[in-house]
Scaffold this active site. Structure first.
Site, PDB file in Angstrom:
ATOM      1  N   LYS A  78       0.859  -1.190   0.000  1.00  0.00           N
ATOM      2  CA  LYS A  78       0.000   0.000   0.000  1.00  0.00           C
ATOM      3  C   LYS A  78       0.889   1.232   0.000  1.00  0.00           C
ATOM      4  CE  LYS A  78      -4.422  -1.325   0.519  1.00  0.00           C
ATOM      5  NZ  LYS A  78      -5.495  -0.859  -0.373  1.00  0.00           N
TER       6      LYS A  78
ATOM      7  N   ASP B  92      -0.591  -0.165  -4.577  1.00  0.00           N
ATOM      8  CA  ASP B  92      -1.953   0.377  -4.587  1.00  0.00           C
ATOM      9  C   ASP B  92      -1.954   1.743  -3.921  1.00  0.00           C
ATOM     10  OD1 ASP B  92      -4.628   0.856  -4.661  1.00  0.00           O
ATOM     11  OD2 ASP B  92      -5.214  -0.764  -3.311  1.00  0.00           O
TER      12      ASP B  92
ATOM     13  N   GLU C 208      -1.860   0.446  -8.792  1.00  0.00           N
ATOM     14  CA  GLU C 208      -3.299   0.680  -8.919  1.00  0.00           C
ATOM     15  C   GLU C 208      -3.620   2.162  -8.716  1.00  0.00           C
ATOM     16  OE1 GLU C 208      -5.578  -1.940  -6.347  1.00  0.00           O
ATOM     17  OE2 GLU C 208      -4.046  -3.494  -6.558  1.00  0.00           O
TER      18      GLU C 208
ATOM     19  N   ASP D  78      -8.691  -0.051 -10.645  1.00  0.00           N
ATOM     20  CA  ASP D  78      -9.353  -0.684  -9.504  1.00  0.00           C
ATOM     21  C   ASP D  78     -10.687   0.023  -9.253  1.00  0.00           C
ATOM     22  OD1 ASP D  78     -10.182  -1.695  -7.071  1.00  0.00           O
ATOM     23  OD2 ASP D  78      -8.473  -0.999  -5.922  1.00  0.00           O
TER      24      ASP D  78
ATOM     25  N   LYS E  49     -12.848  -6.679  -7.351  1.00  0.00           N
ATOM     26  CA  LYS E  49     -13.231  -6.954  -5.965  1.00  0.00           C
ATOM     27  C   LYS E  49     -14.713  -7.303  -5.975  1.00  0.00           C
ATOM     28  CE  LYS E  49      -9.631  -4.107  -3.965  1.00  0.00           C
ATOM     29  NZ  LYS E  49      -9.199  -2.755  -3.599  1.00  0.00           N
TER      30      LYS E  49
END
Length: 327
Positions: free
Chosen positions: A138, A166, A195, A218, A240
């Site tokens: 992250k 991300d 992302e 995303d 997701k």
């Protein structure tokens, strides 16, 4: 055609989270959601409906109302239409697929470890990874320059590592450039994708073009105007299911991505162990050559009904859950 009597039930769960879990602007103390159970004759199926705070468009209360309506219709003999609420569409489609034995049992339990915190701890985790070394970091939570330095150190130290990053659209274009400046250009092709680095798609596209760092969509995948297409600098789409919708919707997105040469990654929205094991089955079925992004179970303090292999977290069984409705 199965003419056996139909029965259904809805349960509510609340799993304690580790103290440090923050979603955008909210600290998540518990993960709350619903489990639905379908039975018809000897067949049964489970599904999880768990809108993710700060990310889902629907609340848990709205999902509960929609799920009850869907289940009552199904229990009465109908095949209800897919719910417009993504978490409900996903959970009900999983329960139906299990009931009808359409969701393969074989699962992909490989995880791209979710790396946060101390780089020294990351080395231990990543060095121990068997087979293909893929990890997720992250970025965007701290200074962009710090993120760039950590990513660079990891790639330099572990020459067989590929990173997924991300940023959750957290960077201005200038901050994204600040990140890239600290990642050695010769290492950038080992960033599988980053992302949504910037606040807009056009800024992210430009970032990829200028830096040579591949990006993935995303949040964009869940927006009404999104079209799956090959674009310079775009490597993947992240799916997701709790935020996207039904199994058929997810399958369609995977097929569209593969048709234009993009990687499709099945990824978690912090589901319980029951939901995660279903995502692992979906990943093995739809994206068998791609490591899924499912390393979120350790953010919780317990598992639910089904165990994730090798997890030492305690398991909550059905007796621990509140039954909201049963037919």
């Amino acid at each position: 055609m199965n003419t056996a009597r139909r029965n259904a039930a809805v349960y509510r769960y609340s799993l304690p989270m580790d103290a440090g879990v923050v979603l955008r602007n909210q600290r998540l103390k518990t993960r709350d959601g619903l489990l639905i159970h379908l039975q018809q004759g000897e067949q049964e199926g489970w599904g999880e409906i768990a809108p993710l705070p700060e990310f889902s468009q629907e609340t848990l209360a709205q999902a509960e109302q929609a799920a009850l309506s869907w289940l009552q219709s199904w229990q009465g003999g109908a095949l209800p239409a897919e719910s417009p609420l993504p978490s409900v569409a996903f959970g009900t489609s999983c329960a139906l697929a299990e009931l009808e034995q359409r969701l393969p049992l074989q699962a992909d339990y490989r995880k791209a470890p979710l790396c946060t915190g101390d780089p020294d701890e990351l080395f231990e985790v990543l060095t121990a990874l068997p087979g293909e070394k893929v990890a997720k970091v992250k970025v965007g939570l701290y200074e962009a320059v710090r993120d760039g330095m950590i990513v660079n150190v990891l790639l330099e130290a572990l020459p067989d590592l590929r990173l997924r990053l991300d940023a959750n659209r957290s960077w201005t274009r200038a901050k994204a450039d600040g990140f890239a400046k600290y990642v050695n250009p010769v290492l950038r092709d080992r960033i599988a994708f980053l992302e949504e680095p910037c606040k807009t798609r056009d800024e992210s596209r430009d970032f990829a073009k200028v830096t040579g760092i591949a990006i993935a969509w995303d949040e964009s995948v869940r927006e009404a105007d999104f079209v799956v297409q090959a674009e310079p600098g775009v490597a993947a789409i992240v799916i997701k299911p709790t935020l996207v919708g039904s199994l058929s919707r997810c399958r369609s997105l995977v097929e569209q991505a593969h048709a234009v040469g993009l990687t499709a990654v099945i990824s978690s929205s912090i589901e319980s162990s029951l939901g995660l094991t279903q995502l692992a089955r979906i990943a093995h079925w739809l994206t068998p050559t791609t490591v899924p992004g499912l390393d979120t179970l350790d953010l919780m303090q317990a598992q639910l009904l089904r165990r994730w292999p090798d997890s030492k977290l305690p398991l909550q069984d059905l007796q621990a859950l509140e039954c909201l409705w049963r037919s």
